[in-house]
Design a protein around this motif. Structure first.
Motif, short mmCIF file in Angstrom:
data_model
loop_
_atom_site.label_atom_id
_atom_site.label_comp_id
_atom_site.label_asym_id
_atom_site.label_seq_id
_atom_site.Cartn_x
_atom_site.Cartn_y
_atom_site.Cartn_z
N ARG A 157 91.48 45.50 114.38
CA ARG A 157 91.76 46.81 114.97
C ARG A 157 90.50 47.68 114.95
O ARG A 157 90.24 48.45 115.89
N ALA A 158 89.71 47.54 113.88
CA ALA A 158 88.46 48.29 113.79
C ALA A 158 87.50 47.88 114.90
O ALA A 158 86.80 48.73 115.47
N ALA A 159 87.45 46.60 115.22
CA ALA A 159 86.57 46.14 116.30
C ALA A 159 86.97 46.78 117.63
O ALA A 159 86.11 47.23 118.41
N ASP A 160 88.26 46.85 117.89
CA ASP A 160 88.72 47.49 119.13
C ASP A 160 88.34 48.97 119.16
O ASP A 160 87.92 49.50 120.19
N SER A 164 85.78 51.07 121.74
CA SER A 164 86.16 52.27 122.49
C SER A 164 85.20 53.42 122.20
O SER A 164 84.90 54.22 123.10
N ILE A 165 84.71 53.51 120.96
CA ILE A 165 83.72 54.55 120.63
C ILE A 165 82.45 54.34 121.43
O ILE A 165 81.87 55.29 121.99
N ILE A 166 82.01 53.11 121.52
CA ILE A 166 80.80 52.80 122.29
C ILE A 166 81.00 53.12 123.77
O ILE A 166 80.15 53.75 124.41
N ASP A 167 82.12 52.71 124.31
CA ASP A 167 82.37 52.94 125.74
C ASP A 167 82.49 54.43 126.05
O ASP A 167 82.06 54.88 127.12
N GLU A 168 83.04 55.19 125.11
CA GLU A 168 83.20 56.63 125.35
C GLU A 168 81.88 57.38 125.23
O GLU A 168 81.57 58.25 126.03
N PHE A 169 81.06 57.01 124.24
CA PHE A 169 79.81 57.74 124.00
C PHE A 169 78.67 57.26 124.89
O PHE A 169 77.76 58.02 125.21
N HIS A 183 76.45 45.55 100.11
CA HIS A 183 77.78 46.15 99.96
C HIS A 183 78.66 45.55 101.04
O HIS A 183 78.27 45.46 102.20
N VAL A 184 79.87 45.15 100.66
CA VAL A 184 80.72 44.45 101.62
C VAL A 184 81.06 45.34 102.81
O VAL A 184 81.17 44.85 103.95
N HIS A 185 81.20 46.64 102.61
CA HIS A 185 81.49 47.53 103.74
C HIS A 185 80.30 47.61 104.70
O HIS A 185 80.49 47.67 105.93
N HIS A 186 79.10 47.63 104.17
CA HIS A 186 77.92 47.61 105.05
C HIS A 186 77.92 46.34 105.90
O HIS A 186 77.69 46.38 107.11
N ASP A 187 78.16 45.22 105.23
CA ASP A 187 78.15 43.94 105.95
C ASP A 187 79.26 43.89 107.00
O ASP A 187 79.07 43.32 108.08
N MET A 188 80.40 44.48 106.69
CA MET A 188 81.50 44.48 107.65
C MET A 188 81.13 45.23 108.93
O MET A 188 81.44 44.78 110.04
N VAL A 189 80.46 46.37 108.78
CA VAL A 189 80.09 47.15 109.96
C VAL A 189 79.14 46.34 110.84
O VAL A 189 79.31 46.26 112.07
N ALA A 190 78.13 45.72 110.22
CA ALA A 190 77.18 44.92 111.00
C ALA A 190 77.87 43.74 111.67
O ALA A 190 77.62 43.44 112.84
N ALA A 191 78.74 43.07 110.93
CA ALA A 191 79.43 41.91 111.51
C ALA A 191 80.39 42.33 112.61
O ALA A 191 80.53 41.63 113.62
N VAL A 196 81.63 42.90 118.90
CA VAL A 196 81.97 43.77 120.04
C VAL A 196 80.84 43.92 121.05
O VAL A 196 81.09 44.28 122.20
N VAL A 197 79.60 43.67 120.64
CA VAL A 197 78.48 43.79 121.57
C VAL A 197 78.48 42.59 122.51
O VAL A 197 78.63 41.44 122.08
N THR A 198 78.31 42.84 123.78
CA THR A 198 78.32 41.78 124.79
C THR A 198 76.96 41.70 125.48
O THR A 198 76.11 42.58 125.34
N GLY A 199 76.79 40.66 126.25
CA GLY A 199 75.54 40.50 126.99
C GLY A 199 75.34 41.54 128.07
O GLY A 199 74.22 41.74 128.55
#
Length: 353
Positions: A157-160, A164-169, A183-191, A196-199
């Motif tokens: 759900r966070a990925a979705d 949407s944040i990227i598409d809106e901004f 930190h696991v939270h740091h790694d989660m954001v990067a992963a 979600v990033v596409t070509g």
């Protein structure tokens, strides 16, 4: 009284060389005997440390590159915790705003301690006001699982939501924490960004190193200087900026004195996170690494051959206090202690497995 050196690695390396020369001089003067043998052993030891230090300085010339911020753009800064955004991109975030760009900051993991989420959110808003951002430019969301829990459904759900944040901004650049095992939270954001990033996306994506249990003679020169300087008779402590974890260059962004002073004032807002320490150890020009969109990593680095694994093994053989004093290291990923973030375990649902 201990000498504290910040962001100037040449000074402790020079002191290591001086110590080596001192012991070589003592050995040559003594000539023979038990004391001479002791001086020889010390001379060889400090010569080795000096060699590591010189190698670190040489590696810095290869790994670190100065860059100018390209001009006003739409900068999106992502981080789990409130001080992380300022540590990673407070300088360029403020600079981008000052020259007419748009800067948006999104926090993804509220503090779990009672009352701390509200306090840290208020500190973040105060910090970014120093940079000229309004409260509407700073978003606080609850997208990541609790620190010591796995919740792949929440991550999806966070990925979705991130998409949407990227598409809106519609950013021209995104800054996020580095996938480095700190930190696991740091790694989660990067992963998550990797999912979600596409070509088709044309914005730049940067990872910001902050802290990690990774150490390497080749890739973490500041960490090597810090470890070596611990042997300067307890008289010197070196505090370097964070290294990367591989051969990608670390982009150091030039900040005018006023912009760097602005970052220091922003860090001062985080009283709950030991603001004086943040101001002393994190007020370096922002350091970013270009995100490799083709890399598919499940773990930050290879644990099998790591300094971390060596230290953990030594702690099983020797008193842990002694090992921690001689071989300091963060004992794994925060949130996954004595282990590293494994994105495949965090992301995989029961249905996937």
């Amino acid at each position: 009284m201990k000498l504290e050196v910040y962001f100037r690695p040449a000074l402790p390396v020079g002191l290591l060389i001086a110590a080596a020369c001192l012991f070589w001089g003592a050995f040559l003067a003594l000539g023979s005997g038990a004391v001479a043998v002791t001086a020889l052993a010390a001379a060889l030891f400090y010569t080795g440390l000096s060699a590591f230090g010189v190698l670190a300085l040489l590696r810095l010339t290869v790994l670190e590159q100065w860059h100018d911020w390209p001009g006003p753009g739409r900068l999106l800064i992502l981080a789990p915790h409130e001080d992380d955004c300022v540590i990673s991109a407070g300088g360029v975030g403020a600079l981008n705003r000052r020259i007419g760009g748009a800067t948006r900051v999104v926090y993804l993991a509220p503090d779990e301690a009672p009352g701390m989420a509200e306090r840290r959110a208020a500190e973040a808003r105060a910090a970014w006001r120093v940079a000229g951002l309004g409260d509407d430019d700073v978003l606080h969301l609850d997208l990541l699982p609790p620190l010591r829990q796995r919740d792949p459904h929440k991550l999806r759900r966070a990925a979705d939501r991130l998409r949407s944040i990227i598409d809106e901004f519609r950013p021209t650049a995104v800054v996020m924490p580095m996938f480095e095992g700190g930190h696991v939270h740091h790694d989660m954001v990067a992963a998550l960004m990797g999912t979600v990033v596409t070509g088709d996306d044309r914005f730049d994506v940067f990872e910001a190193p902050e802290y990690s249990p990774y150490a390497s003679l080749w890739y973490t020169p500041h960490r090597i200087v810090a470890l070596c300087s611990r042997w300067l008779f307890g008289l010197v402590s070196y505090y370097g900026p964070p290294d990367g974890i591989d051969g990608r260059p670390v982009r150091r962004y030039r900040l005018a004195p006023d912009d760097l002073a602005c970052k220091r004032r922003m860090l001062a807002a985080f009283e709950s996170q030991n603001a004086p320490s943040l101001m002393a150890t994190r007020s370096y020009p922002d350091r970013l690494v270009s995100f490799d969109r083709n890399a598919k990593r499940s773990v930050p680095f290879d644990f099998r051959w790591s300094y971390l694994r060596f230290v953990l093994a030594m702690r099983r053989l020797l008193p842990s206090r002694l090992v921690d004093r001689l071989l300091p290291v963060q004992l794994g990923t925060i949130g996954r202690e004595c282990n590293l973030t494994d994105w495949s375990e965090e992301w995989t649902t029961t249905r996937d497995s």
